[in-house]
Write a protein that holds these residues in place. Sequence first.
Motif, mmCIF file in Angstrom:
data_model
loop_
_atom_site.group_PDB
_atom_site.id
_atom_site.type_symbol
_atom_site.label_atom_id
_atom_site.label_comp_id
_atom_site.label_asym_id
_atom_site.label_seq_id
_atom_site.Cartn_x
_atom_site.Cartn_y
_atom_site.Cartn_z
ATOM 1 N N ARG A 101 0.832 -1.196 0.000
ATOM 2 C CA ARG A 101 0.000 0.000 0.000
ATOM 3 C C ARG A 101 0.873 1.255 0.000
ATOM 4 N NH1 ARG A 101 -1.295 3.939 2.790
ATOM 5 N NH2 ARG A 101 -0.138 3.267 4.614
ATOM 6 N N THR A 105 1.221 4.205 -2.876
ATOM 7 C CA THR A 105 1.049 5.621 -2.548
ATOM 8 C C THR A 105 2.252 6.431 -3.009
ATOM 9 O OG1 THR A 105 -0.310 5.073 -0.631
ATOM 10 C CG2 THR A 105 0.697 7.261 -0.645
ATOM 11 N N GLN A 109 2.598 9.474 -5.939
ATOM 12 C CA GLN A 109 3.096 10.816 -5.588
ATOM 13 C C GLN A 109 4.337 11.191 -6.383
ATOM 14 O OE1 GLN A 109 3.743 10.597 -1.374
ATOM 15 N NE2 GLN A 109 1.574 10.721 -0.893
#
Length: 114
Positions: A101, A105, A109
């Motif tokens: 996870r 993420t 980004q």
Amino acid sequence: MIPDQRDSAAPGAADRFDDEHYPAYTMGRAAEMIGATPGFLRSLGEAGLIEPQRSTGGHRRFSRHQLRVAARVRELVDQGTGLDAACRIIALEDQLHEAQRLNETLREQRPESP
């Protein structure tokens, strides 16, 4: 009044039932839901895998998330895995999912290269 009825009558309590971490299930109901005994659930607490919350009367309360974890352990134990090993497998699976996870993420980004 039955404790579950009193709890659900509290302001906003109905909203918390959508929260998978809300401790909505008694020991007996939780054990019944996963097809295990209360002793099995207590052993998961003793192993440190799940830590049920306590009601004001001191009774254990379990969340849906905790029941999913307990059901997974039960599945492994039923397949012949020892309880300690099953708990370790679950902990490692959780660490792996969290790392995946976090990686996703971070990828989202990251600025795109020209």
